[in-house]
Motif scaffolding. Structure first.
Motif, PDB file in Angstrom:
ATOM      1  N   LEU A 296      -1.081  10.471  -6.242  1.00 62.31           N
ATOM      2  CA  LEU A 296      -0.947   9.278  -6.726  1.00 62.31           C
ATOM      3  C   LEU A 296      -1.581   8.816  -7.528  1.00 62.31           C
ATOM      4  N   LYS A 297      -2.744   9.210  -7.576  1.00 62.31           N
ATOM      5  CA  LYS A 297      -3.595   8.670  -8.789  1.00 62.31           C
ATOM      6  C   LYS A 297      -3.426   8.683 -10.215  1.00 62.31           C
ATOM      7  N   LYS A 298      -2.741  10.407 -10.586  1.00 59.82           N
ATOM      8  CA  LYS A 298      -1.551  10.310 -11.426  1.00 59.82           C
ATOM      9  C   LYS A 298      -0.989   9.303 -12.287  1.00 59.82           C
ATOM     10  N   LEU A 299      -0.160   9.126 -11.072  1.00 60.13           N
ATOM     11  CA  LEU A 299       1.811   8.207 -11.279  1.00 60.13           C
ATOM     12  C   LEU A 299       0.647   6.733 -11.232  1.00 60.13           C
ATOM     13  N   ALA A 300      -0.335   6.709 -10.498  1.00 60.07           N
ATOM     14  CA  ALA A 300      -1.251   4.797 -11.099  1.00 60.07           C
ATOM     15  C   ALA A 300      -1.886   4.867 -12.526  1.00 60.07           C
ATOM     16  N   SER A 301      -2.860   5.967 -12.255  1.00 63.79           N
ATOM     17  CA  SER A 301      -2.611   5.740 -14.141  1.00 63.79           C
ATOM     18  C   SER A 301      -1.779   5.993 -15.324  1.00 63.79           C
TER      19      SER A 301
ATOM     20  N   SER B   1      -5.202   1.911   9.489  1.00 64.09           N
ATOM     21  CA  SER B   1      -4.535   2.397   9.958  1.00 64.09           C
ATOM     22  C   SER B   1      -5.808   3.729   9.018  1.00 64.09           C
ATOM     23  N   PRO B   2      -6.381   4.305  10.698  1.00 64.33           N
ATOM     24  CA  PRO B   2      -6.808   5.629  10.323  1.00 64.33           C
ATOM     25  C   PRO B   2      -6.204   7.386   9.612  1.00 64.33           C
ATOM     26  N   ALA B   3      -4.903   7.116   9.631  1.00 64.32           N
ATOM     27  CA  ALA B   3      -3.648   8.094   9.142  1.00 64.32           C
ATOM     28  C   ALA B   3      -4.867   8.010   7.835  1.00 64.32           C
ATOM     29  N   TYR B   4      -4.620   7.315   6.685  1.00 68.14           N
ATOM     30  CA  TYR B   4      -5.074   7.658   5.392  1.00 68.14           C
ATOM     31  C   TYR B   4      -6.583   7.530   5.136  1.00 68.14           C
ATOM     32  N   GLU B   5      -6.333   7.971   3.648  1.00 68.67           N
ATOM     33  CA  GLU B   5      -8.183   8.245   3.055  1.00 68.67           C
ATOM     34  C   GLU B   5      -7.797   7.617   1.698  1.00 68.67           C
ATOM     35  N   PHE B   6      -6.797   7.438   1.720  1.00 68.73           N
ATOM     36  CA  PHE B   6      -5.835   6.730   0.463  1.00 68.73           C
ATOM     37  C   PHE B   6      -5.072   6.452   0.049  1.00 68.73           C
ATOM     38  N   SER B   7      -5.570   5.110  -1.257  1.00 66.25           N
ATOM     39  CA  SER B   7      -3.811   4.578  -1.237  1.00 66.25           C
ATOM     40  C   SER B   7      -3.643   4.033  -3.001  1.00 66.25           C
ATOM     41  N   LEU B   8      -2.570   3.388  -3.019  1.00 66.70           N
ATOM     42  CA  LEU B   8      -2.532   2.886  -4.244  1.00 66.70           C
ATOM     43  C   LEU B   8      -1.899   1.585  -3.788  1.00 66.70           C
ATOM     44  N   LEU B   9      -2.568   0.326  -4.704  1.00 70.59           N
ATOM     45  CA  LEU B   9      -2.234  -1.258  -3.718  1.00 70.59           C
ATOM     46  C   LEU B   9      -1.467  -1.680  -5.056  1.00 70.59           C
ATOM     47  N   HIS B  10      -0.179  -2.178  -4.798  1.00 74.48           N
ATOM     48  CA  HIS B  10       0.383  -2.368  -5.905  1.00 74.48           C
ATOM     49  C   HIS B  10       0.699  -4.091  -5.232  1.00 74.48           C
ATOM     50  N   ALA B  11       0.623  -4.913  -6.108  1.00 73.71           N
ATOM     51  CA  ALA B  11      -0.038  -6.526  -6.053  1.00 73.71           C
ATOM     52  C   ALA B  11       0.952  -7.008  -5.974  1.00 73.71           C
ATOM     53  N   LYS B  12       2.545  -6.179  -7.168  1.00 74.27           N
ATOM     54  CA  LYS B  12       4.137  -7.063  -6.859  1.00 74.27           C
ATOM     55  C   LYS B  12       4.750  -6.655  -5.738  1.00 74.27           C
TER      56      LYS B  12
ATOM     57  N   ILE C  20      -1.408  -1.484 -10.586  1.00 77.35           N
ATOM     58  CA  ILE C  20      -2.171  -1.188  -9.705  1.00 77.35           C
ATOM     59  C   ILE C  20      -3.398  -1.244  -9.735  1.00 77.35           C
ATOM     60  N   GLU C  21      -3.697  -0.806  -8.157  1.00 78.58           N
ATOM     61  CA  GLU C  21      -5.855  -1.002  -7.729  1.00 78.58           C
ATOM     62  C   GLU C  21      -5.675   0.322  -7.161  1.00 78.58           C
ATOM     63  N   ASP C  22      -6.307   1.746  -7.400  1.00 75.54           N
ATOM     64  CA  ASP C  22      -6.766   2.871  -6.424  1.00 75.54           C
ATOM     65  C   ASP C  22      -7.343   2.153  -5.243  1.00 75.54           C
ATOM     66  N   VAL C  23      -7.313   2.667  -4.012  1.00 76.62           N
ATOM     67  CA  VAL C  23      -8.597   1.985  -3.472  1.00 76.62           C
ATOM     68  C   VAL C  23      -8.418   3.741  -2.618  1.00 76.62           C
ATOM     69  N   GLY C  24      -9.647   3.846  -2.163  1.00 75.46           N
ATOM     70  CA  GLY C  24     -10.594   4.988  -1.737  1.00 75.46           C
ATOM     71  C   GLY C  24     -10.211   4.852   0.234  1.00 75.46           C
ATOM     72  N   SER C  25     -10.984   5.098   0.862  1.00 74.62           N
ATOM     73  CA  SER C  25     -10.784   5.759   2.111  1.00 74.62           C
ATOM     74  C   SER C  25     -11.223   4.231   3.381  1.00 74.62           C
TER      75      SER C  25
ATOM     76  N   PHE D 169       0.608  -0.677  -0.345  1.00 73.86           N
ATOM     77  CA  PHE D 169      -0.198   0.225  -0.166  1.00 73.86           C
ATOM     78  C   PHE D 169       1.095   0.932   0.053  1.00 73.86           C
ATOM     79  N   GLN D 170       0.688   2.196  -1.262  1.00 72.72           N
ATOM     80  CA  GLN D 170       1.784   3.547  -1.251  1.00 72.72           C
ATOM     81  C   GLN D 170       0.337   4.618  -0.778  1.00 72.72           C
ATOM     82  N   ALA D 171       0.427   5.155   0.774  1.00 74.47           N
ATOM     83  CA  ALA D 171      -0.879   5.599   0.920  1.00 74.47           C
ATOM     84  C   ALA D 171      -0.257   7.028   1.093  1.00 74.47           C
ATOM     85  N   ALA D 172      -1.540   7.555   0.699  1.00 75.29           N
ATOM     86  CA  ALA D 172      -1.580   9.177   0.603  1.00 75.29           C
ATOM     87  C   ALA D 172      -1.706  10.189   2.186  1.00 75.29           C
ATOM     88  N   HIS D 173      -0.834  10.869   2.598  1.00 80.58           N
ATOM     89  CA  HIS D 173      -1.003  10.951   3.586  1.00 80.58           C
ATOM     90  C   HIS D 173      -1.937  12.381   3.602  1.00 80.58           C
TER      91      HIS D 173
END
Length: 445
Positions: A142-147, A170-181, A156-161, A130-134
């Motif tokens: 991160l959304k632009k990077l993943a796209s 963790s309650p610290a993040y409301e968005f992340s990218l999930l890198h399956a590899k 790469i999957e966009d993952v919401g809150s 998980f590459q999480a946005a603070h």
């Protein structure tokens, strides 16, 4: 609880890795096809390929196998750059960028395939990262990077809150990218595993053997150590953040930044269900990045940016504890078994360098926080180059050494970077919360 592990600067990996292979001490002059300076992940992975090809190879280290970055990192396999493929094309040109993109896309699978093929016991798990946005601004980035990376084939999957908070725990993040590899390894165990594989294929390894000078005579390189001179057709310099003055200007191509880590006591089943469930890894978008993963005994390894080789410098333990409370408040009071520091070789572009400063000399360094995946790529590339591959086959551009401008000044400020970056991160969070409140008030009106 680990025995005798209460002191700071006690590296978890040195306490839990399989025993190091038996190596040698140089006591005479010796001759090889290739001498590799630096017994870390890069140098030893190169040695494996060279030895498998039947090349006579020696690996030397000023300290011991895995003493530097390879035995001190967080051990996370984070297989993507902070730059987009278009950014890479702008920096390197389309052809070189395409080679680097393809090497990046396969880097994680290649690493874990290597581990299985060589039968290395290093606690390897490939469960995702998980590459999480603070902040919301970082979420947009991160959304632009993943796209951009999905367009060239990255998983790469966009993952919401909801998904982020459940997946990370963790309650610290409301968005992340999930890198399956993505995944993790015990880095010192991996390094020792490479060493064992190199030895099994005929390489020779020498510890406590600092290279004090290099000189080319009669068409060969002479590498001077206190115990003897090693002669070789080719020399590979693989010292990364612990690079010294052996080759002029090489140390000035990177900044030796610092990562600090702690290891908690093992988490029980209930805690494991709420912290990184699924045994994924996480790192976030802070300048003074937070990262976390499990070890094989269910300890949580948590890290951030440090100042020097001592964890204590400029309040390092406090930053670690604060970060742990921020990301995982449900285990805020958990016991800490040990903490440690290690250097990271960072380049101005945050991507590794492959240098060929003279005939018969190669250097690979500067992994900038992507070392677990990219040292494997670099080690194999260096070996292929020695064995006759052309520059046009390399995943990284082969360049001359170009020292950083004002390197000495920048290096002097490295200890101040951690508190400075942490302050900037705190300000970005406060600003993000303020903008969030304004946005909500605007919506109500």
């Amino acid at each position: 609880m680990l025995a005798d592990s209460s002191n700071e600067n006690t590296v978890l990996w040195s306490l839990t890795a399989p025993p190091a292979p038996t190596v040698e001490i140089i006591s005479e002059n010796l001759s090889f096809d290739v001498v590799i300076v630096g017994a870390g992940l890069t140098g030893l992975r190169a040695a494996v390929s060279l030895a498998e090809a039947g090349t006579s190879v020696a690996v030397i280290d000023a300290q011991r196998i895995g003493y530097g970055s390879s035995g001190r990192s967080g051990g996370q396999c984070n297989p993507i750059w902070r730059a987009t493929p278009d950014d890479l094309a702008t920096e390197f040109g389309n052809t070189q960028a395409e080679r680097l993109i393809q090497a990046t896309l396969t880097s994680a699978d290649d690493l874990f395939d290597d581990i299985r093929r060589l039968n290395i016991d290093c606690g390897a798990e490939q469960n995702g990262w998980f590459q999480a946005a603070h902040t919301r601004r970082q979420a947009a980035s991160l959304k632009k990077l993943a796209s951009a990376w999905r367009k060239v084939g990255a998983e790469i999957e966009d993952v919401g809150s909801t998904g982020t908070q459940a997946g990370v725990g963790s309650p610290a993040y409301e968005f992340s990218l999930l890198h399956a590899k993505g995944g993790f390894v015990q880095p010192l165990a991996l390094t020792r595993g490479y060493a064992g594989a190199a030895l099994a294929n005929g390489a020779r390894l020498f510890e406590q053997a600092p290279a004090t000078a290099m000189e080319r005579k009669n068409g060969k390189w002479h590498v001077v150590t206190p115990g003897g001179i090693l002669t070789a057709e080719q020399v590979i310099l693989a010292t990364n953040a612990y690079t010294d003055t052996l080759w002029p200007g090489l140390r000035q191509t990177i900044l030796p930044m610092v990562s600090i880590s702690l290891a908690t006591e093992p988490l029980n089943a209930e805690q494991q269900a709420s912290v990184l469930p699924g045994r994924v890894t996480v790192s976030d978008s802070r300048l003074a990045i937070y990262f976390a993963r499990y070890d094989s005994d269910n300890r949580l390894v948590f890290g951030c940016v440090g100042s020097t080789d001592s964890v204590k410098t400029f309040g390092g333990p406090g930053r670690l504890r604060k970060g742990l409370r921020t990301v995982f408040p449900q285990i805020a009071d958990i016991g800490i078994e040990c903490s440690w520091a290690g250097r990271i070789g960072v380049t101005p572009t945050m991507k590794p360098h492959l240098h060929e400063p003279a005939k018969g000399v190669l250097a690979g360094l500067g992994f900038s926080g992507r070392g677990i995946a990219m040292t494997s790529v670099m080690g194999r590339a260096l070996a292929r180059k020695v064995l006759g591959a052309s520059n046009s086959d390399m995943p990284f551009p082969v360049t001359a050494i170009k020292p950083m401008a004002l390197h000495g000044v920048s290096k002097a400020f490295v200890p101040l970077m951690a508190p400075t970056l942490s302050t900037l991160d705190q300000a970005s969070v406060v600003l993000d919360r303020g903008l969030g409140r304004l946005s909500k008030e605007k919506d109500r009106t």
